[in-house]
Structures are given as C-alpha cells and as structure tokens.
Design a protein around this motif. Structure first.
Motif, PDB file in Angstrom:
ATOM      1  N   PRO A  48     -30.197  29.039 -21.967  1.00  0.00           N
ATOM      2  CA  PRO A  48     -30.728  30.095 -22.833  1.00  0.00           C
ATOM      3  C   PRO A  48     -30.198  29.945 -24.255  1.00  0.00           C
ATOM      4  CG  PRO A  48     -28.960  30.951 -21.451  1.00  0.00           C
ATOM      5  CD  PRO A  48     -29.210  29.548 -20.996  1.00  0.00           C
ATOM      6  N   VAL A  49     -31.055  30.258 -25.232  1.00  0.00           N
ATOM      7  CA  VAL A  49     -30.619  30.204 -26.625  1.00  0.00           C
ATOM      8  C   VAL A  49     -31.497  31.145 -27.460  1.00  0.00           C
ATOM      9  CG1 VAL A  49     -32.016  28.104 -26.989  1.00  0.00           C
ATOM     10  CG2 VAL A  49     -30.246  28.719 -28.651  1.00  0.00           C
ATOM     11  N   ALA A  50     -30.898  32.169 -28.027  1.00  0.00           N
ATOM     12  CA  ALA A  50     -31.546  33.067 -28.989  1.00  0.00           C
ATOM     13  C   ALA A  50     -32.904  33.579 -28.515  1.00  0.00           C
ATOM     14  CB  ALA A  50     -31.685  32.385 -30.349  1.00  0.00           C
ATOM     15  N   GLY A  51     -32.973  34.038 -27.260  1.00  0.00           N
ATOM     16  CA  GLY A  51     -34.213  34.579 -26.738  1.00  0.00           C
ATOM     17  C   GLY A  51     -35.148  33.559 -26.139  1.00  0.00           C
ATOM     18  N   GLY A  52     -34.825  32.279 -26.301  1.00  0.00           N
ATOM     19  CA  GLY A  52     -35.646  31.212 -25.739  1.00  0.00           C
ATOM     20  C   GLY A  52     -34.850  30.381 -24.754  1.00  0.00           C
ATOM     21  N   VAL A  53     -35.358  29.177 -24.474  1.00  0.00           N
ATOM     22  CA  VAL A  53     -34.673  28.274 -23.559  1.00  0.00           C
ATOM     23  C   VAL A  53     -34.696  26.866 -24.128  1.00  0.00           C
ATOM     24  CG1 VAL A  53     -35.084  29.563 -21.428  1.00  0.00           C
ATOM     25  CG2 VAL A  53     -36.796  27.923 -22.220  1.00  0.00           C
ATOM     26  N   ALA A  54     -33.600  26.146 -23.895  1.00  0.00           N
ATOM     27  CA  ALA A  54     -33.534  24.723 -24.200  1.00  0.00           C
ATOM     28  C   ALA A  54     -33.633  23.986 -22.881  1.00  0.00           C
ATOM     29  CB  ALA A  54     -32.220  24.390 -24.903  1.00  0.00           C
ATOM     30  N   CYS A  55     -34.625  23.103 -22.752  1.00  0.00           N
ATOM     31  CA  CYS A  55     -34.890  22.425 -21.485  1.00  0.00           C
ATOM     32  C   CYS A  55     -34.881  20.915 -21.677  1.00  0.00           C
ATOM     33  CB  CYS A  55     -36.249  22.836 -20.920  1.00  0.00           C
ATOM     34  SG  CYS A  55     -36.366  24.592 -20.499  1.00  0.00           S
ATOM     35  N   TYR A  56     -34.252  20.230 -20.736  1.00  0.00           N
ATOM     36  CA  TYR A  56     -34.301  18.766 -20.683  1.00  0.00           C
ATOM     37  C   TYR A  56     -34.588  18.378 -19.248  1.00  0.00           C
ATOM     38  CZ  TYR A  56     -33.065  13.847 -20.710  1.00  0.00           C
ATOM     39  OH  TYR A  56     -33.112  12.481 -20.567  1.00  0.00           O
ATOM     40  N   ALA A  57     -35.642  17.579 -19.041  1.00  0.00           N
ATOM     41  CA  ALA A  57     -36.030  17.153 -17.702  1.00  0.00           C
ATOM     42  C   ALA A  57     -35.615  15.702 -17.436  1.00  0.00           C
ATOM     43  CB  ALA A  57     -37.533  17.310 -17.515  1.00  0.00           C
ATOM     44  N   GLU A  58     -36.119  14.797 -18.254  1.00  0.00           N
ATOM     45  CA  GLU A  58     -35.778  13.383 -18.137  1.00  0.00           C
ATOM     46  C   GLU A  58     -36.190  12.699 -19.424  1.00  0.00           C
ATOM     47  OE1 GLU A  58     -38.196  10.789 -15.658  1.00  0.00           O
ATOM     48  OE2 GLU A  58     -39.541  12.482 -15.240  1.00  0.00           O
ATOM     49  N   GLY A  70     -26.803  31.465 -33.365  1.00  0.00           N
ATOM     50  CA  GLY A  70     -25.524  31.168 -33.996  1.00  0.00           C
ATOM     51  C   GLY A  70     -25.234  29.679 -34.022  1.00  0.00           C
ATOM     52  N   PRO A  71     -24.389  29.218 -34.947  1.00  0.00           N
ATOM     53  CA  PRO A  71     -24.063  27.789 -35.028  1.00  0.00           C
ATOM     54  C   PRO A  71     -23.486  27.239 -33.731  1.00  0.00           C
ATOM     55  CG  PRO A  71     -23.322  28.946 -36.998  1.00  0.00           C
ATOM     56  CD  PRO A  71     -23.766  29.997 -36.039  1.00  0.00           C
ATOM     57  N   GLN A  72     -22.660  28.043 -33.035  1.00  0.00           N
ATOM     58  CA  GLN A  72     -22.072  27.567 -31.791  1.00  0.00           C
ATOM     59  C   GLN A  72     -23.146  27.337 -30.729  1.00  0.00           C
ATOM     60  OE1 GLN A  72     -18.998  26.588 -31.244  1.00  0.00           O
ATOM     61  NE2 GLN A  72     -19.436  26.071 -29.107  1.00  0.00           N
ATOM     62  N   ALA A  73     -24.086  28.271 -30.633  1.00  0.00           N
ATOM     63  CA  ALA A  73     -25.160  28.130 -29.646  1.00  0.00           C
ATOM     64  C   ALA A  73     -26.001  26.890 -29.930  1.00  0.00           C
ATOM     65  CB  ALA A  73     -26.033  29.375 -29.637  1.00  0.00           C
ATOM     66  N   LEU A  74     -26.331  26.665 -31.196  1.00  0.00           N
ATOM     67  CA  LEU A  74     -27.108  25.484 -31.549  1.00  0.00           C
ATOM     68  C   LEU A  74     -26.322  24.203 -31.298  1.00  0.00           C
ATOM     69  CD1 LEU A  74     -28.882  26.632 -34.839  1.00  0.00           C
ATOM     70  CD2 LEU A  74     -29.951  26.199 -32.621  1.00  0.00           C
ATOM     71  N   SER A  75     -25.034  24.224 -31.619  1.00  0.00           N
ATOM     72  CA  SER A  75     -24.207  23.040 -31.394  1.00  0.00           C
ATOM     73  C   SER A  75     -24.162  22.666 -29.922  1.00  0.00           C
ATOM     74  CB  SER A  75     -22.784  23.275 -31.917  1.00  0.00           C
ATOM     75  OG  SER A  75     -22.774  23.379 -33.328  1.00  0.00           O
ATOM     76  N   GLU A  76     -24.066  23.673 -29.055  1.00  0.00           N
ATOM     77  CA  GLU A  76     -24.018  23.399 -27.618  1.00  0.00           C
ATOM     78  C   GLU A  76     -25.330  22.785 -27.133  1.00  0.00           C
ATOM     79  OE1 GLU A  76     -22.999  27.110 -25.866  1.00  0.00           O
ATOM     80  OE2 GLU A  76     -20.884  27.004 -26.470  1.00  0.00           O
ATOM     81  N   VAL A  77     -26.449  23.292 -27.654  1.00  0.00           N
ATOM     82  CA  VAL A  77     -27.745  22.723 -27.291  1.00  0.00           C
ATOM     83  C   VAL A  77     -27.851  21.282 -27.793  1.00  0.00           C
ATOM     84  CG1 VAL A  77     -30.228  22.852 -27.782  1.00  0.00           C
ATOM     85  CG2 VAL A  77     -28.974  24.909 -27.119  1.00  0.00           C
ATOM     86  N   GLU A  78     -27.465  21.051 -29.031  1.00  0.00           N
ATOM     87  CA  GLU A  78     -27.553  19.708 -29.610  1.00  0.00           C
ATOM     88  C   GLU A  78     -26.652  18.720 -28.876  1.00  0.00           C
ATOM     89  OE1 GLU A  78     -28.620  21.723 -33.918  1.00  0.00           O
ATOM     90  OE2 GLU A  78     -26.607  20.902 -33.558  1.00  0.00           O
ATOM     91  N   LEU A  79     -25.472  19.167 -28.462  1.00  0.00           N
ATOM     92  CA  LEU A  79     -24.572  18.306 -27.689  1.00  0.00           C
ATOM     93  C   LEU A  79     -25.182  17.945 -26.338  1.00  0.00           C
ATOM     94  CD1 LEU A  79     -21.106  19.961 -28.407  1.00  0.00           C
ATOM     95  CD2 LEU A  79     -21.721  17.587 -28.903  1.00  0.00           C
ATOM     96  N   ALA A  80     -25.820  18.934 -25.696  1.00  0.00           N
ATOM     97  CA  ALA A  80     -26.414  18.688 -24.381  1.00  0.00           C
ATOM     98  C   ALA A  80     -27.532  17.649 -24.470  1.00  0.00           C
ATOM     99  CB  ALA A  80     -26.941  19.999 -23.799  1.00  0.00           C
ATOM    100  N   PHE A  81     -28.397  17.759 -25.493  1.00  0.00           N
ATOM    101  CA  PHE A  81     -29.459  16.769 -25.659  1.00  0.00           C
ATOM    102  C   PHE A  81     -28.885  15.414 -26.053  1.00  0.00           C
ATOM    103  CE2 PHE A  81     -32.311  20.461 -25.866  1.00  0.00           C
ATOM    104  CZ  PHE A  81     -33.435  19.976 -25.217  1.00  0.00           C
ATOM    105  N   ALA A  82     -27.898  15.409 -26.951  1.00  0.00           N
ATOM    106  CA  ALA A  82     -27.322  14.144 -27.398  1.00  0.00           C
ATOM    107  C   ALA A  82     -26.646  13.404 -26.262  1.00  0.00           C
ATOM    108  CB  ALA A  82     -26.329  14.398 -28.533  1.00  0.00           C
ATOM    109  N   ALA A  83     -26.049  14.140 -25.316  1.00  0.00           N
ATOM    110  CA  ALA A  83     -25.410  13.503 -24.168  1.00  0.00           C
ATOM    111  C   ALA A  83     -26.415  12.722 -23.335  1.00  0.00           C
ATOM    112  CB  ALA A  83     -24.722  14.563 -23.304  1.00  0.00           C
ATOM    113  N   CYS A  84     -27.683  13.102 -23.439  1.00  0.00           N
ATOM    114  CA  CYS A  84     -28.760  12.398 -22.740  1.00  0.00           C
ATOM    115  C   CYS A  84     -29.494  11.419 -23.651  1.00  0.00           C
ATOM    116  CB  CYS A  84     -29.749  13.416 -22.159  1.00  0.00           C
ATOM    117  SG  CYS A  84     -29.026  14.539 -20.954  1.00  0.00           S
ATOM    118  N   GLY A  85     -29.012  11.267 -24.889  1.00  0.00           N
ATOM    119  CA  GLY A  85     -29.670  10.359 -25.825  1.00  0.00           C
ATOM    120  C   GLY A  85     -31.016  10.848 -26.298  1.00  0.00           C
ATOM    121  N   SER A  86     -31.222  12.162 -26.261  1.00  0.00           N
ATOM    122  CA  SER A  86     -32.542  12.723 -26.561  1.00  0.00           C
ATOM    123  C   SER A  86     -32.515  13.505 -27.864  1.00  0.00           C
ATOM    124  CB  SER A  86     -32.973  13.657 -25.421  1.00  0.00           C
ATOM    125  OG  SER A  86     -34.177  14.331 -25.747  1.00  0.00           O
ATOM    126  N   PRO A  87     -33.592  13.433 -28.650  1.00  0.00           N
ATOM    127  CA  PRO A  87     -33.712  14.342 -29.802  1.00  0.00           C
ATOM    128  C   PRO A  87     -33.893  15.773 -29.323  1.00  0.00           C
ATOM    129  CG  PRO A  87     -35.766  13.165 -29.447  1.00  0.00           C
ATOM    130  CD  PRO A  87     -34.779  12.574 -28.492  1.00  0.00           C
TER     131      PRO A  87
END
Length: 298
Positions: free
Chosen positions: A41-51, A69-86
């Motif tokens: 969850p992020v700011a009323g929406g969802v960040a999703c990564y499938a494959e 918030g910056p922390q919420a966005l950073s956590e989302v960006e880290l999660a996608f980056a860990a998968c090599g995804s934009p």
C-alpha cells in the motif's frame, strides 16, 4: 447517453477499484511464482510487482490517500529496484498536482497517457449486433480460445494512435491468466463461425470495468469491438451498475470505438516512470556488485 461529471470522489472510486483489480492479480502471481512478487500500500493506492516485464508492475491509485511521504516512496523504489525493475506510476490528473512535482524531483519522467472513459450503462440503445457476428459469454471450457484471441489481438495492436507498449507473449499470457480472477466475466465474438474477438468485464459495487478487449487482425473493421462493448453495457445495466468505464490509449481506435458507443472522457492518467537507480539497491547488493559477486535478487 449520459456521461457523468467526474469529480474527485468519482475518480477515487474508479482508481481504488483498479488498484484492487491489479493487486488481486498480483497476489495470484505471488501464490504461483513465489515471494518475488509483492503488493504494497502507498498513499491510497498500491505498488505491485508480479514478474520481470509484466503489465501488472505498476503503482495504481496513488494520491487518493494524500501526498506520499518520502519514506513511503523510498520503500517502494527499493522494492522495485531489488527486482531490477523501473517504477511505473499511473497518476490520475485529478489528484494533488504536488504529487507529480514530487515524483519529478525523484527522477520520474512522463512516458505516456491513458484515458479513462465512462458512461451510464443503461442509458441508450440496446445491443448492437453487426451482420455475421455473435457475442456470447465465455465459460471456463472456452478459456483457451478466449486467451488465444486476447493474446493474438494484444500482440498485434491497431496502428491508429500512439505506439502500443509491447510485452513478451509468455509474460502477457501469465498476466492474463492471473487477471482472470473469480467473478471476471469473459466474452467472445464469433465471426463467420470463428472466435475472432475477446473481452472481459469486472463488476464491483455498481461499477463495471471493461477490460481485455482484443480482435484478431484479420477480422478488424467489422464492428466486433462495438458488439463487445454493447454486450457488456447491456450486462452491466442488468447487473444494476450505475457506471461503466474503459481505459484506452489516446487517439486510438479503442477510444474511437468507445466514444461511438456513448463513452466520454472522465479523466486522464499520466504514466510516469523512474528507472532503477544504483543508490536504490540494498547496501548488501551494492557491496556484492563492487566485490564481483553480484547475484539476482528476484
């Protein structure tokens, strides 16, 4: 035919339904493919990564829970980056403009737009059935035929309007399977005895989301998409829905077909993308790279 005025509450209703749809499909992927897939969850929406390369990889419904918030966005960006995804954010233009400005400062760039169109389903003429075409509900016994037509149609997009975002066929097939959650209504259009078109519809709390419409290239121009739209409008009205929505690329044949069936523009989504940054990756992974021991984290 009535096109409702789209204020912020109406856009929120649509965006939250879309976020739930994408999240449900991604959860199906996670159960099938393992822990690499995620829903956050992020700011009323969802960040999703499938494959890797999936059309489900996105942030949907952002901004209807306030400024992220910056922390919420950073956590989302880290999660996608860990998968090599934009990170791809689909941002409704009705939310606080400060969100777009914030994303821009974080390296997001505008890539495209999507138009959300809507209309009242029970207001207008009945089903449109062009000569030689039959539209019917498609059950589980016909899922293979429905899926094959959808895949062939999506991987051979129309040439009108902006270029279509392509996905690998195998990845798209898995995404379509995972989007086929219980309750999704599937349709096929039969043209001269051949299954030539496919579409789907999700109904939730009076909202009908028209999804997954495709026509085989050899059968285009015969009114199949109009027939699929009118069949779903009739079923949405019968289900008591007060609103039907469809998302199209701007200036596409899909938008033209929808407008010919009485849909009008409600709002636009800006598609903003941030490539993975070296600094986004977890510290341990960066150390592995520097020491020559990098390995995939997804």
């Amino acid at each position: 035919m009535t096109v409702p005025f789209c204020d912020l509450p109406l856009a929120e209703r649509i965006e939250r339904a879309e976020a739930r749809r994408i999240a449900a499909a991604t959860e199906t992927t996670r159960r099938r493919a393992g822990p690499a897939a995620f829903v956050r969850p992020v700011a009323g929406g969802v960040a999703c990564y499938a494959e890797d390369g999936s059309p489900l990889n996105k942030v949907a419904g952002l901004g209807f829970g306030g400024l992220p918030g910056p922390q919420a966005l950073s956590e989302v960006e880290l999660a996608f980056a860990a998968c090599g995804s934009p990170v791809q954010v689909e941002l409704a233009h009705l939310v606080d403009p400060a969100i777009g400005a914030l994303l821009t400062t974080r390296g997001y760039r505008l890539e495209s737009f999507g138009n959300v169109l809507g209309r009242a389903p029970g207001d207008g003429p009945g089903r449109v059935v062009p000569p030689g075409i039959e539209v019917r509900a498609s059950g589980d016994d016909e899922f293979g035929a429905w899926l094959g037509v959808a895949l062939d149609g999506f991987t051979s997009p129309d040439t009108a309007g902006p270029p279509h975002e392509g996905f690998p066929r195998a990845v798209l097939e898995r995404a379509l399977r995972d989007l086929a959650t219980p309750g999704l209504r599937r349709y096929v259009a039969v043209c001269d005895g051949v299954v030539a078109g496919a579409a789907s519809m999700s109904v939730e709390d009076g909202l009908a989301q028209f999804t997954g419409a495709a026509t085989l290239p050899a059968h285009r121009g015969r009114g199949i998409q109009t027939a699929l739209l009118s069949a779903r409008l009739a079923d949405a009205a019968a289900a008591g829905c007060d609103l039907a929505v469809v998302t199209t690329a701007p200036a596409s044949r899909s938008q033209r077909n929808a407008q010919s069936c009485g849909f009008g523009l409600l709002y636009t989504r800006a598609i903003l993308v941030r490539p993975p940054h070296e600094d986004d990756r977890p510290k341990k992974h960066r150390q592995d790279v520097e020491s020559g021991g990098a390995r995939s984290m997804c």
